[in-house]
Design an enzyme around this catalytic site. Sequence first.
Site, mmCIF file in Angstrom:
data_model
loop_
_atom_site.group_PDB
_atom_site.id
_atom_site.type_symbol
_atom_site.label_atom_id
_atom_site.label_comp_id
_atom_site.label_asym_id
_atom_site.label_seq_id
_atom_site.Cartn_x
_atom_site.Cartn_y
_atom_site.Cartn_z
ATOM 1 N N LYS A 626 -13.381 5.121 32.515
ATOM 2 C CA LYS A 626 -13.200 5.160 31.054
ATOM 3 C C LYS A 626 -13.236 6.569 30.454
ATOM 4 O O LYS A 626 -13.640 6.762 29.313
ATOM 5 C CB LYS A 626 -14.265 4.288 30.322
ATOM 6 N N THR A 627 -12.815 7.517 31.216
ATOM 7 C CA THR A 627 -12.786 8.883 30.671
ATOM 8 C C THR A 627 -11.355 9.417 30.583
ATOM 9 O O THR A 627 -11.154 10.569 30.208
ATOM 10 C CB THR A 627 -13.609 9.843 31.557
ATOM 11 N N THR A 630 -6.943 7.270 34.408
ATOM 12 C CA THR A 630 -5.623 6.682 34.687
ATOM 13 C C THR A 630 -4.529 7.580 34.123
ATOM 14 O O THR A 630 -3.476 7.760 34.744
ATOM 15 C CB THR A 630 -5.527 5.264 34.095
ATOM 16 N N SER A 724 -16.727 2.335 25.577
ATOM 17 C CA SER A 724 -15.396 1.999 26.076
ATOM 18 C C SER A 724 -15.504 0.967 27.221
ATOM 19 O O SER A 724 -14.721 0.038 27.307
ATOM 20 C CB SER A 724 -14.703 3.271 26.562
ATOM 21 N N LYS A 845 -5.285 0.276 28.098
ATOM 22 C CA LYS A 845 -5.768 1.624 27.746
ATOM 23 C C LYS A 845 -5.443 1.915 26.290
ATOM 24 O O LYS A 845 -4.326 1.665 25.839
ATOM 25 C CB LYS A 845 -5.115 2.697 28.628
ATOM 26 N N GLY A 846 -6.430 2.471 25.603
ATOM 27 C CA GLY A 846 -6.231 2.819 24.198
ATOM 28 C C GLY A 846 -6.271 1.596 23.292
ATOM 29 O O GLY A 846 -5.497 1.496 22.342
ATOM 30 N N ARG A 847 -7.135 0.685 23.631
ATOM 31 C CA ARG A 847 -7.295 -0.511 22.772
ATOM 32 C C ARG A 847 -7.901 -0.104 21.434
ATOM 33 O O ARG A 847 -8.622 0.888 21.335
ATOM 34 C CB ARG A 847 -8.255 -1.503 23.440
HETATM 35 N N1 LIG Z 1 -3.082 10.032 27.749
HETATM 36 C C1 LIG Z 1 -4.377 9.898 27.660
HETATM 37 N N2 LIG Z 1 -5.134 10.930 27.563
HETATM 38 C C2 LIG Z 1 -6.475 10.799 27.515
HETATM 39 N N3 LIG Z 1 -7.136 9.645 27.497
HETATM 40 C C3 LIG Z 1 -6.397 8.587 27.599
HETATM 41 C C4 LIG Z 1 -5.019 8.646 27.713
HETATM 42 N N4 LIG Z 1 -4.571 7.414 27.832
HETATM 43 C C5 LIG Z 1 -5.658 6.618 27.772
HETATM 44 N N5 LIG Z 1 -6.752 7.329 27.625
HETATM 45 C C6 LIG Z 1 -8.122 6.863 27.495
HETATM 46 O O1 LIG Z 1 -8.652 6.596 28.766
HETATM 47 C C7 LIG Z 1 -9.520 5.527 28.639
HETATM 48 C C8 LIG Z 1 -9.430 4.753 29.879
HETATM 49 O O2 LIG Z 1 -9.995 5.562 30.891
HETATM 50 P P1 LIG Z 1 -9.705 5.341 32.375
HETATM 51 O O3 LIG Z 1 -8.270 5.366 32.637
HETATM 52 O O4 LIG Z 1 -10.508 6.322 33.105
HETATM 53 O O5 LIG Z 1 -10.258 3.881 32.563
HETATM 54 S S1 LIG Z 1 -10.473 3.117 33.950
HETATM 55 O O6 LIG Z 1 -11.754 3.489 34.395
HETATM 56 O O7 LIG Z 1 -9.412 3.452 34.845
HETATM 57 O O8 LIG Z 1 -10.451 1.724 33.543
HETATM 58 C C9 LIG Z 1 -9.046 4.744 27.427
HETATM 59 O O9 LIG Z 1 -10.197 4.435 26.687
HETATM 60 P P2 LIG Z 1 -10.260 3.258 25.684
HETATM 61 O O10 LIG Z 1 -9.419 3.690 24.563
HETATM 62 O O11 LIG Z 1 -11.677 3.158 25.297
HETATM 63 O O12 LIG Z 1 -9.763 2.072 26.375
HETATM 64 C C10 LIG Z 1 -8.116 5.621 26.727
HETATM 65 O O13 LIG Z 1 -8.476 5.894 25.424
#
Ligand SMILES: Nc1ncnc2c1ncn2[C@@H]1O[C@H](COP(=O)(O)OS(=O)(=O)O)[C@@H](OP(=O)(O)O)[C@H]1O
Length: 895
Positions: A626-627, A630, A724, A845-847
């Site tokens: 969640k950082t 992905t 998150s 992602k980005g809910r």
């Molecule tokens: N392009 C980009 N840049 C930076 N951050 C982004 C991007 N796309 C997605 N997100 C944010 O990443 C959060 C999901 O993190 P992860 O991909 O590490 O999640 S996971 O552990 O694989 O499930 C997810 O957090 P949440 O919004 O809380 O769902 C996203 O906000």
Amino acid sequence: MAKTTLLGGPQKEVTCFNRIRRIFYVRQGTIIKTLLFALICCIISLCCFSYYVSTTHFNTVARNPPEPTIKCRLHNTVHKSNINHTPHNHVSSASLRIDNKVLLLVETQYSKLGQSIIGILEANRIQYKMDIAGKSLPYLTHLDKGKFGVIIFERLKSYTSLDKWNRQLLDKYCREYNVGIIAFSGGEPDVPYVTEVQGFPLKLYNNLAVKDYELNPQSEILRVTRAGEILYGDIPGDDWTVFEPEHATYRPLAYAKTQTAKRFQNITDGYQEHAYTTVIHDTGKYDDINRVLFGNGFQCWVHILLFLDALSFLSHGKFSITLERNILIDIDDIFVGKVGTRMKPADVKALIDSQDRLRRSIPGFHFNLGFSGKYYHRGNDEEDAGDDMLLAYKDAFWWFGHMYSHEQAAKLNQTQLHREMTENVKFAKEKGIKAFTGYAVAPHHSGVYPVHEELYDAWKKVWGVKVTSTEEYPHLRPARYRRGFIHRGIKVLPRQTCGLFTHTIFIDKYPGGRSRLENSIRGGELFQTLLFNPFSVFMTHLSNYGNDRLALYTFESAVKFTQCWTNLDLQSLPPMQFANKYFEMFPEDEDPIWQNPCDDERHLAIWSKNKTCNRLPRFLVIGPQKTGTTALYTFLAMHPAILSNYQSKTTFEEVQFFNGNNYYKGLDWYMEFFPLPPNTTSNFLFEKSANYFDSELAPMRAYALLPQAKLICIIIHPAKRAYSWYQHMRAHGDQTAMTYTFYEVVTAGQDAPRNLQELRERCLKPGLYSTHLERWLEFYKPKQLMILDGEALKGDPVSLMSKVEKFIHIEPRFDYNQSLRYNPKKGFYCQLVQGDRTKCLGRSKGRVYPPMELKAEKFLKLFYRRHLVALSKLLLRLGTTPIPDWLQEELSEFL
Ligand SMILES: Nc1ncnc2c1ncn2[C@@H]1O[C@H](COP(=O)(O)OS(=O)(=O)O)[C@@H](OP(=O)(O)O)[C@H]1O
């Protein structure tokens, strides 16, 4: 009558007789000479022949194999009566507040004696901390507990010359926690002959050569060591110290006579006939501290025994090694072997006799015979008779299946392996060999480690194998690191080397000479192998039992010698029970640790030709979840020279190898996730598994396989990350997340329901960034680790990706400017696909979810406070990542 014949017959007769007699005498001389000549020729040719025979390895002429000669002096009743042979048990009833760790203070980190001490500690799995003597002492206590159970000084002088402050500190520690000291003297050519030990009622005589080494049977320190023997002759080294006590606190532990009597006489007349104390025990009567002082390092092997006993005694049994020694001797190549080197009937007879003798010392002992049926009756007539004799006495031994054609397992595919094993099974059945003992080994160790999965499959199916052994795990050298492991239900035992190989078949041709073998048996490598390993599986070959029968000589001598000098309890068990016992004693060995087969030439040689190390990642994105991992994964995969792993169907696309149970599926399973890169130098393989970050095991496992890899992690505010994750779980309909509010989750206490505690753990634990990062840094160098700010990934991914490219040293650079576009709806950058269209990560992602409750935010601020301070310190120390804005903000609020 003939005497009166006309022709003067009688006269003639006489003359004729005389002539005949003369001729006869002359001829007799010649015949004798001829016979003598022939005899000499015979002797010369016999000598030549026997010389030829003795110098060639492949003779068929019977020799007289060497006979074991070691006899224990203590078996004489005279000595028996004086000596108590019940090993001392040093376990104390006192409640000790000390950890199971030794503090070793060395002169330099490379000093020879220090390295030998480390070797012994490691071989006996005794934990230690090494530090350089002379500076201030390391912290000796932690939370009212002593950190060290025994303190060792490589040099007695460094101990006695400690400054007053440190000496008082150490003395106080030793008294308060009942901790003893070991120190070594000797080996200092510049010291005067006689020295007083500063602050101790003890005199030292230095730089002596000693002989006839003996132990004090009355010493309570002896445990593994058995007193009663004398090591006759000169002891190596002319730099010995002997001790002359001036107080009743001292008791001798070992004595020797001086070789250099004359030199010694200069100092104290008449001493040369006495035995001088070479190892002394300070019983603590003088200052309440127990010490064992050695007059030399390990030039005399007896000191290894005494050192182990001193550790045991001074730690009140905490560092006592078990006295149990389990021994299994495999004879690996039954029926295999060149003509002229194989066993003959007399050798088989000798094998049986030797087994009977060994059983008197090792109850239940059987030689364990591994056969390759294809080579049955492939010797000369006598050797074929030897094969038959082995079969005639088959029930006297244990048996196990080798490979039918003695092929390297890793070179064979599944079908070939099945065929090989089935043929051997058929052979065993035909000959009535009871070989289904659950044990097997592979020729050349091939396929056992590095693992050839097909071998494990075939073993299980054809032979029902549950136990095997190898000397290759984790590596052949250093031998003290050899361990067992369990893979797919098959217990792999570590094998030890006994110094006998297929070509060591005559004692006078032993590499390095006969004395090398003798030294190995008498206190050297083989003896120490038995001493250090509670379980020894030895590997030998058929040829070691024919010819000079060197294996019989070696083992019988080694066993006898061990019994003379130690109280070790020799035992033997069938392989399955043997393995069960091993893993009961060493449960920590069960989990394998996979390493890269290409980092060890031997491993590469016994690994499958079809496998390649090019299918291993060069860098890892380790999380945490969640950082934005992905997003980073997607951006990296856009780079034409970067190749990601194939997506897993079971673990949310990630491989998740190093952190959990997938690790037990083995290296082949992991490598299957990676494509074969078209260009192994310019292409970069990588994988991302976000839960590696906070896993206890992942750093150690990842480092073992990928020590050169680079690591990338991303951090955001840990409270945000926790929230998150909570929302992620709700989106997945997780019952606990649906039932409890975020505040209830993060504040759940110890008595909360288990599922609630588990969710709290997953929300909070990955955010303890500094703790997890420190664990990775225990293995990887700081320059191998990149810490990214997740907010920068969101706000300015183009410049962040450029830093990533630089970090992993990838060329040519990719123009992310042309490929990433900000998506205002999502609030972050996405991949540009066609024209102005972007492809963002999936819906997960980005809910959009409601902001965090204020009380949860406040709680988490407090909860993470000290962890964020620790993180800021860590980032400053590393100096590679600027402190992210959100962290600066957080820290500024603390004041
Ligand atoms: N392009 C980009 N840049 C930076 N951050 C982004 C991007 N796309 C997605 N997100 C944010 O990443 C959060 C999901 O993190 P992860 O991909 O590490 O999640 S996971 O552990 O694989 O499930 C997810 O957090 P949440 O919004 O809380 O769902 C996203 O906000």
